[in-house]
Design a protein around this motif. Structure first.
Motif, short mmCIF file in Angstrom:
data_model
loop_
_atom_site.label_atom_id
_atom_site.label_comp_id
_atom_site.label_asym_id
_atom_site.label_seq_id
_atom_site.Cartn_x
_atom_site.Cartn_y
_atom_site.Cartn_z
N ASP A 25 0.88 -1.23 0.04
CA ASP A 25 -0.07 0.10 -0.12
C ASP A 25 0.91 1.26 -0.08
OD1 ASP A 25 -2.52 -1.11 -0.07
OD2 ASP A 25 -2.29 -2.05 1.90
N ALA A 26 2.34 0.79 0.01
CA ALA A 26 2.98 2.40 -0.05
C ALA A 26 4.15 2.41 -1.15
CB ALA A 26 3.58 2.47 1.21
N TRP A 27 3.67 1.78 -2.50
CA TRP A 27 4.66 2.05 -3.34
C TRP A 27 4.71 3.38 -4.00
CZ3 TRP A 27 8.57 -0.91 -3.41
CH2 TRP A 27 8.27 -2.24 -2.92
N SER A 28 3.61 4.10 -3.89
CA SER A 28 3.65 5.67 -4.59
C SER A 28 3.57 6.46 -3.51
CB SER A 28 2.40 5.76 -5.43
OG SER A 28 1.19 5.67 -4.82
N CYS A 29 4.22 7.71 -3.67
CA CYS A 29 4.56 8.84 -2.71
C CYS A 29 3.06 9.19 -2.47
CB CYS A 29 5.59 9.65 -3.24
SG CYS A 29 5.81 10.99 -2.03
N PRO A 30 2.79 9.18 -0.78
CA PRO A 30 1.66 9.77 -0.40
C PRO A 30 1.67 11.37 -0.58
CG PRO A 30 2.72 9.11 1.38
CD PRO A 30 3.65 8.81 0.14
N SER A 31 2.59 11.98 -0.77
CA SER A 31 2.75 13.41 -0.85
C SER A 31 2.47 13.95 -2.20
CB SER A 31 4.07 14.04 -0.35
OG SER A 31 4.31 15.34 -0.29
N CYS A 32 3.37 13.11 -3.28
CA CYS A 32 3.35 13.86 -4.66
C CYS A 32 2.55 12.66 -5.66
CB CYS A 32 4.56 14.27 -5.19
SG CYS A 32 5.79 13.08 -5.36
N GLY A 33 2.63 11.53 -5.19
CA GLY A 33 2.12 10.57 -6.01
C GLY A 33 3.28 9.80 -6.91
N GLY A 34 4.63 10.06 -6.69
CA GLY A 34 5.86 9.64 -7.39
C GLY A 34 6.08 8.16 -7.03
N VAL A 35 6.83 7.50 -7.72
CA VAL A 35 7.29 6.15 -7.36
C VAL A 35 8.29 6.24 -6.08
CG1 VAL A 35 8.47 3.90 -7.91
CG2 VAL A 35 6.90 5.29 -9.58
N MET A 36 7.97 5.47 -5.06
CA MET A 36 8.67 5.16 -4.04
C MET A 36 9.88 4.30 -4.13
SD MET A 36 8.37 6.75 -0.87
CE MET A 36 6.76 6.81 -0.43
N GLN A 37 10.96 4.81 -3.54
CA GLN A 37 12.24 4.01 -3.90
C GLN A 37 12.48 3.35 -2.38
OE1 GLN A 37 14.03 3.93 -6.76
NE2 GLN A 37 12.25 5.55 -7.36
N ARG A 38 12.84 1.94 -2.41
CA ARG A 38 12.97 1.17 -1.09
C ARG A 38 14.28 0.41 -1.02
NH1 ARG A 38 8.87 0.24 2.28
NH2 ARG A 38 6.85 1.23 2.12
N PRO A 39 15.46 1.27 -0.92
CA PRO A 39 16.75 0.42 -0.88
C PRO A 39 16.59 0.13 0.87
CG PRO A 39 17.12 2.98 -0.69
CD PRO A 39 15.57 2.75 -0.95
N GLY A 40 16.94 -1.21 0.77
CA GLY A 40 17.16 -1.91 2.25
C GLY A 40 15.81 -1.61 2.99
N ASP A 41 16.03 -0.90 4.21
CA ASP A 41 15.03 -0.80 5.22
C ASP A 41 14.45 0.87 4.96
OD1 ASP A 41 14.76 -3.37 6.40
OD2 ASP A 41 16.39 -2.77 7.86
N ASP A 42 15.67 1.46 4.14
CA ASP A 42 15.09 2.93 4.08
C ASP A 42 13.83 3.09 2.82
OD1 ASP A 42 15.18 5.65 4.23
OD2 ASP A 42 17.33 5.85 2.93
N TRP A 43 13.32 4.17 2.97
CA TRP A 43 12.59 4.56 1.82
C TRP A 43 12.57 6.09 1.33
CZ3 TRP A 43 9.07 8.09 3.05
CH2 TRP A 43 8.41 8.19 4.52
N PHE A 44 12.48 6.38 0.27
CA PHE A 44 12.32 7.76 -0.14
C PHE A 44 11.62 8.06 -1.50
CE2 PHE A 44 16.25 6.36 -1.82
CZ PHE A 44 16.21 6.92 -3.09
N CYS A 45 11.01 9.21 -1.89
CA CYS A 45 10.36 9.56 -3.16
C CYS A 45 11.54 10.24 -3.87
CB CYS A 45 9.21 10.43 -2.86
SG CYS A 45 8.53 11.10 -4.55
#
Length: 412
Positions: A197-217
């Protein structure tokens, strides 16, 4: 603590008395605890009753899609080290049930309240909480619940500028986005097994990057905040870097995560992690969940899993194959009538387990297991499923009303 020693007006006292009378009548008629109908009657007589009852309490609200009932219990146990606690321990988590729970105690210092995700903003407005714990957001009850991004937006707007200390899961982007509107947030690295439920950024709709335990848009820069508390294996790391052992009778990684968030909440009220975590050991089962019951000369462990995130966590804690597994799914109004979520669950994790399928929607589940190439049997009821399972302990996994049906059948 705010207010005078008795915040209740004559009208409020009448509302409380009437609510308790209706609840008692409902119990006597065998219609459950009566807390919801009692609360409804009380709020009808005094619409401000919830706010009045919360006035003399230091309130903590707990909201999430998964784990809120258990976390509410863990926090309540921890805070009892500092004073009497009132809590809606049985999970009646909408305004009527919450009002009923608070009306049941006049000497409490702390209120630890589980709140349905859709009602969080309103209950926060009424109860002026000192702390709000936000654990996760995921798809649930698809026929009536808002899409998760809309729920997160509802939280974000409702909590904007809140005076409460928000204890929030840094590993769930939806929770982080919702909590970020608040000026005072304590971030907990509690983990997130279910990420769909969290592959797209809730802030802008961009694609979420998930390296290891981290995440960022990659598009707007929205990113995982730095946590001050963290779950690390069997320990909670506090903001000073000290590691405190988690000793729970409740199974699984998800409950360790709940304990980490609960320790962070307890610290807001001055209860140290060591004391909080030791007290959490008292919790053996939560409203029947994780109970092991004797039934037809067998040991059945009862596990509640209401949505894909919950099923994923539950599969991770069951005993290894060839432990038999009974799955029960209903689709009544309390469960959500849409069973398409079954297709979001990875049932290949049950490979090697003998599986029996029961419940109102056993055929929906059977089709899903067939596609997942699992070996299973469709049974009429729990009795037949137990008889058809090999000897030894049995893991029984059920969604909400199916779980209540099972508890009634086994006399739990």
């Amino acid at each position: 603590m705010a207010g005078n020693s008795d915040p209740l007006t004559p009208r409020a006292k009448l509302a409380v008395t009437a609510g308790k009378a209706v609840a008692a009548a409902s119990r006597a008629a065998g219609r459950g605890s009566g807390s919801v109908i009692g609360g409804r009657v009380a709020l009808k007589l005094d619409p401000d009753l919830l706010a009045r009852l919360a006035q003399n309490l230091d309130v903590t609200l707990v909201s999430a899609t998964n784990g809120k009932t258990t976390t509410t219990r863990l926090i309540a146990e921890a805070l009892r080290a500092a004073g009497p606690v009132v809590s809606n321990a049985l999970g009646a988590n909408m305004p009527a049930g919450i009002t009923s729970a608070l009306a049941g105690s006049s000497d409490a210092r702390f209120g630890v309240i589980e709140v349905d995700e859709k009602y969080l903003a309103g209950v926060a407005r009424d109860t002026d909480p000192k702390c709000i714990a936000l654990l996760n957001l995921s798809r649930d009850q698809l026929d009536r619940a808002a899409e998760t991004r809309m729920l997160a937006e509802n939280w974000r707007e409702g909590l904007a500028g809140s005076k409460a200390v928000i204890v929030a899961n840094a590993d769930d982007p939806l929770v982080v986005w919702a909590a970020s509107s608040s000026p005072n947030v304590i971030w907990v690295a509690a983990g997130q097994m279910w990420k769909d439920d969290a592959w797209s950024c809730p802030s802008c709709g961009g694609v979420m990057q998930r390296p290891g335990d981290d995440w960022f848009c990659g598009e707007c820069g929205f990113r995982r905040p730095t946590p001050s508390w963290a779950l690390s294996g069997d320990h909670v790391l506090d903001p000073h870097g000290s590691a405190w052992p988690i000793h729970l009778q409740l199974p699984g990684r998800a409950n360790k995560a709940n304990a980490a968030s609960s320790a962070a909440v307890a610290a807001v009220f001055g209860v140290p992690p060591q004391v909080a975590l030791e007290r959490m050991y008292q919790v053996q089962a939560v409203a029947g969940r994780y109970d092991v019951v004797q039934f037809q000369q067998r040991d059945l462990r009862l596990l509640l899993a209401k949505n894909p995130a919950g099923w994923l966590e539950t599969f991770s804690l069951i005993d290894p194959p060839p432990t038999p597994v009974i799955l029960s799914v209903n689709a009544r109004s309390a469960d959500g009538t849409d069973t398409s979520w079954l297709w979001d669950v990875d049932y290949t994790r049950l490979s090697g387990h003998p599986i029996c399928v029961i419940g109102d929607r056993k055929l929906d589940l059977a089709v899903r297991l067939e596609v997942a190439n699992q070996h299973f049997q469709v049974c009429d009821d729990l009795d037949q499923a137990v008889q058809m399972s090999p000897p030894g302990r049995i893991e029984v996994i059920a969604n909400y009303t199916a779980f209540q049906d099972l508890r009634r059948r086994v006399g739990n």
